[in-house]
Design an enzyme around this catalytic site. Structure first.
Site, PDB file in Angstrom:
ATOM      1  N   TRP A  42       6.671  59.932  97.584  1.00 61.84           N
ATOM      2  CA  TRP A  42       7.417  58.574  98.275  1.00 61.84           C
ATOM      3  C   TRP A  42       8.768  58.223  97.446  1.00 61.84           C
ATOM      4  O   TRP A  42       9.595  58.163  97.961  1.00 61.84           O
ATOM      5  CB  TRP A  42       6.492  57.637  98.414  1.00 61.84           C
ATOM      6  N   HIS A 108       4.604  63.946  85.164  1.00 59.95           N
ATOM      7  CA  HIS A 108       3.322  63.230  85.056  1.00 59.95           C
ATOM      8  C   HIS A 108       3.053  62.784  83.685  1.00 59.95           C
ATOM      9  O   HIS A 108       1.898  62.350  83.653  1.00 59.95           O
ATOM     10  CB  HIS A 108       2.229  64.052  85.809  1.00 59.95           C
ATOM     11  N   GLY A 265      -1.734  57.137 103.054  1.00 65.01           N
ATOM     12  CA  GLY A 265      -0.995  56.223 102.634  1.00 65.01           C
ATOM     13  C   GLY A 265      -1.381  54.582 102.756  1.00 65.01           C
ATOM     14  O   GLY A 265      -0.563  53.853 103.117  1.00 65.01           O
TER      15      GLY A 265
HETATM   16  P1  PAP Z   1       1.387  63.808  94.160  1.00 64.22           P
HETATM   17  O1  PAP Z   1       0.970  63.483  92.573  1.00 64.22           O
HETATM   18  O2  PAP Z   1       0.584  65.220  94.512  1.00 64.22           O
HETATM   19  O3  PAP Z   1       2.749  64.174  94.032  1.00 64.22           O
HETATM   20  P2  PAP Z   1       1.687  61.375  95.206  1.00 64.22           P
HETATM   21  O4  PAP Z   1       2.605  61.978  96.093  1.00 64.22           O
HETATM   22  O5  PAP Z   1       1.961  60.679  93.995  1.00 64.22           O
HETATM   23  O6  PAP Z   1       0.869  62.779  95.114  1.00 64.22           O
HETATM   24  O7  PAP Z   1       0.605  60.725  96.075  1.00 64.22           O
HETATM   25  C1  PAP Z   1      -0.021  61.112  97.386  1.00 64.22           C
HETATM   26  C2  PAP Z   1      -0.317  59.757  98.015  1.00 64.22           C
HETATM   27  O8  PAP Z   1       0.896  59.123  98.696  1.00 64.22           O
HETATM   28  C3  PAP Z   1      -1.180  59.976  99.189  1.00 64.22           C
HETATM   29  O9  PAP Z   1      -1.960  58.981  99.364  1.00 64.22           O
HETATM   30  P3  PAP Z   1      -3.374  58.691 100.103  1.00 64.22           P
HETATM   31  O10 PAP Z   1      -4.219  59.958  99.823  1.00 64.22           O
HETATM   32  O11 PAP Z   1      -3.999  57.666  99.529  1.00 64.22           O
HETATM   33  O12 PAP Z   1      -3.146  58.875 101.544  1.00 64.22           O
HETATM   34  C4  PAP Z   1      -0.100  60.067 100.569  1.00 64.22           C
HETATM   35  O13 PAP Z   1      -0.481  59.920 101.777  1.00 64.22           O
HETATM   36  C5  PAP Z   1       0.974  58.917 100.022  1.00 64.22           C
HETATM   37  N1  PAP Z   1       2.155  59.348 100.593  1.00 64.22           N
HETATM   38  C6  PAP Z   1       2.967  60.367 100.573  1.00 64.22           C
HETATM   39  N2  PAP Z   1       4.020  60.164 101.152  1.00 64.22           N
HETATM   40  C7  PAP Z   1       4.236  58.800 101.282  1.00 64.22           C
HETATM   41  C8  PAP Z   1       5.094  58.032 102.024  1.00 64.22           C
HETATM   42  N3  PAP Z   1       6.306  58.556 102.433  1.00 64.22           N
HETATM   43  N4  PAP Z   1       4.937  56.732 101.978  1.00 64.22           N
HETATM   44  C9  PAP Z   1       3.745  56.072 101.754  1.00 64.22           C
HETATM   45  N5  PAP Z   1       2.727  56.858 101.186  1.00 64.22           N
HETATM   46  C10 PAP Z   1       3.079  58.427 100.902  1.00 64.22           C
END
Ligand code: PAP
Length: 297
Positions: A42, A108, A265
């Site tokens: 995000w 990270h 999310g």
């Molecule tokens: P990463 O460390 O693999 O990059 P990261 O993007 O930090 O992952 O986190 C993923 C979380 O952000 C997911 O949360 P959840 O498992 O609780 O659902 C994912 O759904 C959420 N996420 C990804 N994109 C967005 C967005 N555009 N808006 C809000 N939440 C998001």
């Protein structure tokens, strides 16, 4: 398990050292930092969209012209220092990234691992933090999906993740160490380190994205605000929109299906998974680890 962990750990150590020895910051560099599963995707999307509007100087472009977020996943647009660039080479070619100033990187790693190469550099660091219990549940879901159909399937239970998290065993070190490094960095040097939270972004997206734009020296003009550009960027970067794009339904980034970066999310999904005992144990650990820091979840 110990062998797997060692292999993954060494996969981070070598690139981290490569980065520390060889990275030459440019004054306009931006580094997006996070503990995994804290909102990295995000934050990357929002930052790309904020900078892209400055390049094009019109947010109408978001709707009428091709936007980089339509052809690449945010992870493809903002490479990880330790998982992409310095993993492949000790001196990666960063010239392609220079064509679009500022250069955007992500990591990270905790802040102290960045400090040697970034010493005296005015580059900006944005950190996104998320409630540890949601990070835990998100990590567990993500790992479970990614090991499906492998021989490791079934071996990643939530209990195993819970124990590892509570003991601080994680490829990027303990959660609290990562978060505290950036929290303290943001207090010591607020001009160069911005500390954001996933929960604040969810609760007041307008205020938070404007704060991010100001920190990155690309504030919204009155005209942009009146035109509704803040809303357009938030919509473009929403989970609903990003996950519906073809590139995120079909492509891969870092050997992961792009679709796996998008799940619910939600804030508080942990309530659907953790027992009261788990909640209590985590809360106590976090309270203890964050004691004296003024950082609250
Ligand atoms: P990463 O460390 O693999 O990059 P990261 O993007 O930090 O992952 O986190 C993923 C979380 O952000 C997911 O949360 P959840 O498992 O609780 O659902 C994912 O759904 C959420 N996420 C990804 N994109 C967005 C967005 N555009 N808006 C809000 N939440 C998001």
């Amino acid at each position: 398990m110990p062998n797997t962990r060692l292999i993954c750990l060494s996969n981070k150590l070598v690139p981290t050292v490569n980065f520390q020895r060889n990275f030459k910051p440019q004054v306009t560099d931006i580094i997006l930092a996070s503990y995994p599963k804290s909102g990295t995707t995000w934050l990357k999307a929002l930052t790309v969209a904020l900078l892209e509007r400055v390049k094009n100087r019109s947010c109408d472009d978001i709707q009428t012209h091709h936007h980089p977020l339509e052809s690449d996943n945010p992870h493809g647009l903002v490479p990880f220092l330790e998982m992409n660039l310095y993993l492949k080479s000790s001196t990666p070619d960063l010239t392609n990234l220079s064509s679009s100033s500022p250069r955007l990187f992500s990591t990270h790693m905790p802040l102290h691992t960045l400090q040697v190469p970034l010493k005296d550099s005015p580059c900006k660091i944005v950190y996104i933090c998320r409630n540890w219990k949601d990070v835990l549940v998100s990590t567990w879901h993500f790992t479970s999906i990614n090991v499906e159909e492998t021989e490791a399937e079934g071996s990643f239970t939530l209990e195993l993740f819970f124990d590892s998290f509570c003991s601080g065993v994680h490829f990027f070190g303990p959660f609290w160490e990562n978060v505290l490094s950036y929290w303290r960095g943001s207090l010591e040097d607020p001009k160069h380190v911005l500390f954001m939270t996933y929960e604040d972004l969810k609760a007041e997206p307008h205020g938070q994205i404007k704060k991010l734009a100001e920190f990155l020296d690309c504030p919204f003009s009155e005209e942009e605000e009146e035109r509704g550009d803040v809303d357009k960027i938030l919509e473009l970067c929403s989970l609903r929109n990003l996950s519906s794009l073809e590139i995120n339904k079909t492509g891969t980034s870092n050997d992961v299906h792009n679709s796996n970066f998008f799940r619910k999310g939600e804030v508080g999904d942990w309530k659907n998974h953790l027992t009261p005992e788990m909640e209590n144990k985590i809360d106590n650990i976090i309270e203890e680890k964050l004691k004296g820091s003024d950082l609250k979840f």
